[in-house]
Design an enzyme around this catalytic site. Structure first.
Site: not given
Ligand code: UD1
Length: 339
Positions: A128, A157, A153
């Site tokens: 990841s 990785k 987590y």
């Molecule tokens: C995270 C992990 C990644 C993992 C993935 C799997 C980290 C840095 N990243 O990715 O390694 O493989 O989860 O689950 O540990 N967001 C919102 N509102 C929401 C949900 C998300 O604004 O309700 C935003 C988050 O702040 C982020 C983006 O959407 O900026 C993506 O979030 P998400 O889909 O959870 O993925 P990551 O956090 O990037």
């Protein structure tokens, strides 16, 4: 057709199920092992309908050595492994770290212990972009230094990468390894027959977006809009899951063709960074759905911005993504409507 057998751990899961389809369509015979703790047997129905054939599936825990040995004895001539099976919820890993270390490290150790006994020399590992932490420079290349993990987590990785580096180096060419560092996989198969099946309230952005549009969630909360990015929201590299699945096919091909003596690492993303607000706007444009959202506080541990430099995968694997952000989001919405 004499198909080369590839063991796909977690093959009923989100990325795994798409990889199974792509492998079979590329002429391989995937063999699935999955314990179905974070996947559903309905994925197997979807795979069967897409491919018009059943893919063998063993319902076992990959961290159970006796059970994995049983599968390898039964299938005999497996030539490679794609190891997806792992827990992946960042928040849960903070609350239950032992569960993450036991499962994510345990399953890899079992596979590595059994591979020599069964003459299996090739493994593709699901890593990841989390290993880069908060990067000092964007986009990140495979040379970008890794950083201490911010969650158990993420640490699993990183440790799994370290284990694979050590075991591959000690194997003197008997083990060939590719680490694929995924960015953010989204969307679903064009058929609408397989996709992401989050259990309970989704942690990830896209299932939360599609469930909000479907009326299952009242509103999306965007986690912060005061980051040091053009619109203040986080930036990620969202790759369509079928594009990501295809990277596994080319990685397997490379390993079976002789691979490389050292572990090879590839970023698998699009090379594009998109903010959360851009995702919301692209979703509305692609689907015609108005999304109810509010800006909330930042989420602990979020990286402000990360996206991939994919030059290496493009040049050395011939890998290219083909799906736009809007098409990816449209496929996620199509899938949501089948649930
Ligand atoms: C995270 C992990 C990644 C993992 C993935 C799997 C980290 C840095 N990243 O990715 O390694 O493989 O989860 O689950 O540990 N967001 C919102 N509102 C929401 C949900 C998300 O604004 O309700 C935003 C988050 O702040 C982020 C983006 O959407 O900026 C993506 O979030 P998400 O889909 O959870 O993925 P990551 O956090 O990037």
């Amino acid at each position: 057709m004499n198909r080369t057998k590839i063991l796909v751990t977690g093959g009923a899961g989100y990325i795994g199920s798409h990889a199974v389809v792509e492998l079979y369509e590329a002429g391989y015979q995937p063999i699935i092992v999955d314990n179905f703790v974070n996947s559903q047997e309905s994925a197997l129905n979807g795979i069967r309908t897409i491919l018009g054939t059943d893919i063998p599936c063993y319902k076992i825990d990959c961290a159970n050595e006796a059970a994995v040995r049983g599968v390898l004895e039964q299938e005999k001539d497996i030539k490679g492994i794609i190891h997806f099976a792992a827990y992946k919820a960042v928040g849960e890993s903070v609350a239950e770290p032992l569960k993450y270390y036991q499962n994510n490290l345990g399953s890899l150790l079992v596979l590595l212990a059994l591979m020599p006994e069964f003459g299996i020399q090739s493994i593709v590992f699901s890593s990841s972009c989390t290993v880069y932490g908060v990067p000092d420079q964007l986009p990140v290349t495979e040379q970008t230094p890794t950083k201490p993990a911010t969650s158990p987590y993420g640490n699993t990785k990183k440790i799994c990468e370290d284990i694979l580096n050590d075991v591959t180096a000690a194997g003197k060419g008997q083990l060939r390894t590719i680490l694929l560092r995924y960015f953010n996989p989204i969307g679903a198969h064009a058929s609408g027959l397989i996709g992401e099946l989050p259990l309970g309230v989704p942690n990830n952005l896209i299932p939360f977006v599609t469930q909000t549009a479907a009326g299952i969630r009242e509103k999306l909360t965007i986690f912060g809009d005061t980051y040091d990015t053009p619109d203040g929201t986080n930036i990620r590299d969202y790759i369509h899951v079928v594009d990501l699945a295809k990277a596994h096919v080319v990685a397997v091909e490379r390993l079976l063709a002789g691979g490389h003596a050292d572990v090879e690492v590839f970023n698998v993303g699009t090379g594009r960074g998109n903010s959360v607000l851009e995702v919301v706007n692209a979703f509305e444009k692609a689907t015609g759905q108005k999304l109810n959202y509010v800006i909330g506080p930042p989420r602990a541990g979020d990286v402000p911005a990360i996206y991939a430099d994919v030059t290496k995968a493009t040049q050395e694997l011939g890998f290219q993504t083909t799906t736009s952000l809007e098409d990816s989001l449209a496929s996620a919405w199509k899938w949501q409507q089948t649930l």
